[in-house]
Write a protein that holds these residues in place. Structure first.
Motif, PDB file in Angstrom:
ATOM      1  N   THR A 289       0.842  -1.192   0.000  1.00 14.64           N
ATOM      2  CA  THR A 289       0.000   0.000   0.000  1.00 14.64           C
ATOM      3  C   THR A 289       0.880   1.245   0.000  1.00 14.64           C
ATOM      4  O   THR A 289       1.840   1.337   0.760  1.00 14.64           O
ATOM      5  CB  THR A 289      -0.922   0.015   1.229  1.00 14.64           C
ATOM      6  OG1 THR A 289      -1.777  -1.137   1.183  1.00 14.64           O
ATOM      7  CG2 THR A 289      -1.786   1.276   1.249  1.00 14.64           C
ATOM      8  N   TYR A 290       0.539   2.189  -0.853  1.00 22.21           N
ATOM      9  CA  TYR A 290       1.296   3.441  -0.956  1.00 22.21           C
ATOM     10  C   TYR A 290       0.400   4.630  -0.609  1.00 22.21           C
ATOM     11  O   TYR A 290      -0.787   4.640  -0.930  1.00 22.21           O
ATOM     12  CB  TYR A 290       1.877   3.598  -2.366  1.00 22.21           C
ATOM     13  CG  TYR A 290       2.990   2.619  -2.639  1.00 22.21           C
ATOM     14  CD1 TYR A 290       4.294   2.886  -2.236  1.00 22.21           C
ATOM     15  CD2 TYR A 290       2.739   1.399  -3.269  1.00 22.21           C
ATOM     16  CE1 TYR A 290       5.323   1.990  -2.464  1.00 22.21           C
ATOM     17  CE2 TYR A 290       3.758   0.490  -3.499  1.00 22.21           C
ATOM     18  CZ  TYR A 290       5.047   0.792  -3.088  1.00 22.21           C
ATOM     19  OH  TYR A 290       6.058  -0.117  -3.300  1.00 22.21           O
ATOM     20  N   TYR A 291       1.009   5.614   0.048  1.00 29.34           N
ATOM     21  CA  TYR A 291       0.284   6.759   0.578  1.00 29.34           C
ATOM     22  C   TYR A 291       0.777   8.061  -0.045  1.00 29.34           C
ATOM     23  O   TYR A 291       1.960   8.206  -0.363  1.00 29.34           O
ATOM     24  CB  TYR A 291       0.489   6.858   2.099  1.00 29.34           C
ATOM     25  CG  TYR A 291      -0.037   5.681   2.893  1.00 29.34           C
ATOM     26  CD1 TYR A 291      -1.238   5.770   3.595  1.00 29.34           C
ATOM     27  CD2 TYR A 291       0.674   4.486   2.967  1.00 29.34           C
ATOM     28  CE1 TYR A 291      -1.724   4.711   4.351  1.00 29.34           C
ATOM     29  CE2 TYR A 291       0.196   3.411   3.709  1.00 29.34           C
ATOM     30  CZ  TYR A 291      -0.997   3.529   4.393  1.00 29.34           C
ATOM     31  OH  TYR A 291      -1.465   2.470   5.132  1.00 29.34           O
ATOM     32  N   ARG A 292      -0.163   9.031  -0.159  1.00 31.27           N
ATOM     33  CA  ARG A 292       0.227  10.396  -0.532  1.00 31.27           C
ATOM     34  C   ARG A 292       0.749  11.131   0.697  1.00 31.27           C
ATOM     35  O   ARG A 292       1.670  11.917   0.625  1.00 31.27           O
ATOM     36  CB  ARG A 292      -0.960  11.143  -1.132  1.00 31.27           C
ATOM     37  CG  ARG A 292      -0.585  12.482  -1.759  1.00 31.27           C
ATOM     38  CD  ARG A 292      -1.752  13.070  -2.515  1.00 31.27           C
ATOM     39  NE  ARG A 292      -2.791  13.559  -1.622  1.00 31.27           N
ATOM     40  CZ  ARG A 292      -4.058  13.731  -1.964  1.00 31.27           C
ATOM     41  NH1 ARG A 292      -4.456  13.410  -3.189  1.00 31.27           N
ATOM     42  NH2 ARG A 292      -4.946  14.197  -1.110  1.00 31.27           N
TER      43      ARG A 292
ATOM     44  N   LEU B 220       0.756  -1.008  -9.880  1.00 30.03           N
ATOM     45  CA  LEU B 220      -0.360  -0.262  -9.294  1.00 30.03           C
ATOM     46  C   LEU B 220      -1.493  -0.220 -10.318  1.00 30.03           C
ATOM     47  O   LEU B 220      -1.515   0.640 -11.200  1.00 30.03           O
ATOM     48  CB  LEU B 220       0.102   1.146  -8.925  1.00 30.03           C
ATOM     49  CG  LEU B 220      -0.850   2.005  -8.086  1.00 30.03           C
ATOM     50  CD1 LEU B 220      -1.069   1.388  -6.707  1.00 30.03           C
ATOM     51  CD2 LEU B 220      -0.285   3.418  -7.941  1.00 30.03           C
ATOM     52  N   THR B 221      -2.447  -1.134 -10.180  1.00 32.53           N
ATOM     53  CA  THR B 221      -3.499  -1.276 -11.189  1.00 32.53           C
ATOM     54  C   THR B 221      -4.818  -0.645 -10.772  1.00 32.53           C
ATOM     55  O   THR B 221      -5.721  -0.498 -11.588  1.00 32.53           O
ATOM     56  CB  THR B 221      -3.734  -2.761 -11.501  1.00 32.53           C
ATOM     57  OG1 THR B 221      -4.007  -3.464 -10.280  1.00 32.53           O
ATOM     58  CG2 THR B 221      -2.503  -3.366 -12.164  1.00 32.53           C
TER      59      THR B 221
ATOM     60  N   VAL C  57      -4.464   7.146   1.244  1.00 34.91           N
ATOM     61  CA  VAL C  57      -4.001   5.987   0.483  1.00 34.91           C
ATOM     62  C   VAL C  57      -4.182   6.232  -1.010  1.00 34.91           C
ATOM     63  O   VAL C  57      -5.287   6.552  -1.466  1.00 34.91           O
ATOM     64  CB  VAL C  57      -4.763   4.715   0.901  1.00 34.91           C
ATOM     65  CG1 VAL C  57      -4.381   3.540   0.007  1.00 34.91           C
ATOM     66  CG2 VAL C  57      -4.502   4.377   2.359  1.00 34.91           C
ATOM     67  N   ILE C  58      -3.098   6.090  -1.750  1.00 34.58           N
ATOM     68  CA  ILE C  58      -3.173   6.190  -3.213  1.00 34.58           C
ATOM     69  C   ILE C  58      -3.689   4.888  -3.799  1.00 34.58           C
ATOM     70  O   ILE C  58      -4.548   4.877  -4.679  1.00 34.58           O
ATOM     71  CB  ILE C  58      -1.787   6.531  -3.801  1.00 34.58           C
ATOM     72  CG1 ILE C  58      -1.343   7.912  -3.347  1.00 34.58           C
ATOM     73  CG2 ILE C  58      -1.805   6.444  -5.324  1.00 34.58           C
ATOM     74  CD1 ILE C  58       0.085   8.255  -3.715  1.00 34.58           C
ATOM     75  N   GLY C  59      -3.159   3.763  -3.315  1.00 38.48           N
ATOM     76  CA  GLY C  59      -3.580   2.463  -3.813  1.00 38.48           C
ATOM     77  C   GLY C  59      -2.638   1.370  -3.348  1.00 38.48           C
ATOM     78  O   GLY C  59      -1.628   1.637  -2.690  1.00 38.48           O
ATOM     79  N   THR C  60      -2.974   0.140  -3.688  1.00 42.75           N
ATOM     80  CA  THR C  60      -2.176  -1.027  -3.315  1.00 42.75           C
ATOM     81  C   THR C  60      -1.785  -1.786  -4.578  1.00 42.75           C
ATOM     82  O   THR C  60      -2.632  -2.032  -5.450  1.00 42.75           O
ATOM     83  CB  THR C  60      -2.957  -1.957  -2.369  1.00 42.75           C
ATOM     84  OG1 THR C  60      -3.322  -1.218  -1.196  1.00 42.75           O
ATOM     85  CG2 THR C  60      -2.123  -3.151  -1.968  1.00 42.75           C
TER      86      THR C  60
END
Length: 322
Positions: free
Chosen positions: A230-233, A248-249, A238-241
Motif C-alpha cells: 500500500t502506498y500513501y500520498r 499499481l493497477t 491511500v493512493i492504492g495497493t
C-alpha cells in the motif's frame, strides 16, 4: 619486336604493377591510422571490445572462470566489495548487464566469479532487492587499474512500512546520463519528506524495468514498487495497493492535488516505451521523446503514460519510497 625488348617491357610492367599495388596498400594503411573516427575492432583481448564481453559471458555460462586471454596480455583481477545490513534473501546484482550473482542474507562481502584485466570498464546494478531490505550501491562503476576492485559497497536498510509516493516540485532534464541519477533528484527535491529512501518511477531498457510483457510484471529489474504494498500520498491518504506483481493497477486517491507532467518512460501496459526513452535518459535531442504521466488522476494508465514529450523539455519525477 625482339625477344630481348619484349622481356624488358614485360619486366618493367611487372615492376610498375607491383609498385602501384604497394602504393595502394600503403595509402590504405595510412588512411586507417589518420582517420579520426573510432574503429570498432573485433578483439577478444580488448577489455572494452564487444567480442571480449561475449567471450567472457560464454565462459561464465559454462562455469569456466579463467581468463580467456593469454596471461602475458592481462592481469587476472576480480571485481567485488563489502555488504552491510543484509537480512533478507533475494538480492541480485549484475555486472555490465551480463553476469548476475545472488547475495544471500547475512553476507558481508561478494565477488563476481570471473577474471578481468586492466582497462576493463565495469558497472554494477541491482537486478532485484532482498526481501525486507532496500539496498544501495556505492562506488559501483569504474575502470580496472592494476589491482582487483574491492571497494564496491552495498548498504542495506529495512524497507518502508507506510510507504509514500510524492511528485517532485522541480522539473528535471531528460539527459541525466543514466537512470539512477533520477533517484538522486528525489532526495534533493524540495518535496522530499525529510526521511526515507526514494527511487524515481522511471524505466529504461537496461537498468530498470517494470514489465516485459503487457501488464504481467515479468522480467523486472530494480523495479521501484513492491508486490501487495500500500502506498500513501501522506500518512492518512491511500493512493492504492499494488498487485502481486508490484504494479499499481487500481487507485483510490490521486498522487497529487493538481495536474503534473512527470517522466516515466512507461507504456500504458507497464512495459518500457518502444524506443528507448530519450536514448535511455542520455539525450535531450528535440526529435527524441519520452513518455510522461499525470499525477492528478485515478487512472493508473494516465498516471504512468499520459503523453509523449520531447527530450529537449524538462519533467517532474514520481518518487516511490523503498
Amino acid at each position: 619486336m625482339s625477344n630481348q625488348l619484349k622481356l624488358f617491357l614485360e619486366g618493367n610492367h611487372s615492376v610498375l604493377y607491383k609498385k602501384q599495388i604497394f602504393q595502394i596498400i600503403l595509402f590504405s594503411i595510412l588512411s586507417i591510422f589518420s582517420n579520426c573516427e573510432k574503429i570498432d575492432l573485433v578483439n577478444p583481448c580488448d577489455p572494452n571490445s564487444e567480442s571480449y564481453i561475449q567471450s567472457w559471458a560464454l565462459k561464465i555460462t559454462i562455469g569456466d572462470t579463467s581468463l580467456h586471454c593469454l596471461p602475458g596480455n592481462s592481469s587476472q583481477l576480480t571485481i567485488g566489495g563489502k555488504v552491510a545490513g543484509l537480512t533478507g534473501n533475494g538480492l541480485k546484482i549484475n555486472l555490465n548487464g551480463i553476469v548476475e550473482i545472488s547475495i544471500p542474507a547475512g553476507s558481508s562481502d561478494f565477488s563476481f566469479p570471473l577474471k578481468v584485466q586492466t582497462g576493463f570498464n565495469y558497472e554494477i546494478n541491482f537486478k532485484s532487492q532482498a526481501q525486507g531490505n532496500i539496498c544501495l550501491l556505492e562506488n559501483a562503476s569504474g575502470t580496472i587499474g592494476l589491482n582487483s576492485v574491492t571497494d564496491i559497497l552495498i548498504n542495506c536498510y529495512p524497507e518502508c512500512t507506510n510507504c509514500l509516493i510524492f511528485v517532485t516540485q522541480n522539473s528535471y532534464p531528460a539527459n541525466v546520463g543514466k537512470l539512477s541519477n533520477f533517484d538522486t533528484f528525489c532526495k534533493l527535491d524540495p518535496n522530499y519528506p525529510g526521511t526515507g529512501i526514494f527511487k524515481a518511477m522511471v524505466v529504461d531498457k537496461l537498468t530498470r524495468i517494470a514489465s516485459i510483457s503487457d501488464n504481467s510484471g515479468d522480467g523486472q529489474i530494480d523495479w521501484v514498487m513492491r508486490p501487495n504494498q500500500t502506498y500513501y500520498r501522506n500518512i492518512s491518504t491511500v493512493i492504492g495497493t499494488t498487485n502481486a506483481n508490484g504494479l499499481l493497477t487500481t487507485m483510490t486517491q490521486t498522487p497529487t492535488t493538481s495536474a503534473t507532467v512527470h517522466w516515466t518512460g512507461l507504456s500504458v501496459f507497464w512495459t518500457t516505451q518502444t524506443d528507448p526513452p530519450c536514448g535511455n535518459w542520455s539525450s535531450n535531442n528535440v526529435s527524441m521523446f519520452g513518455t510522461t504521466g499525470n499525477g492528478f488522476t485515478l487512472a493508473p494508465t494516465s498516471f504512468i503514460s499520459n503523453s509523449f514529450q520531447s527530450c529537449s523539455l524538462t519533467g517532474r519525477l514520481t518518487c516511490v519510497q523503498q
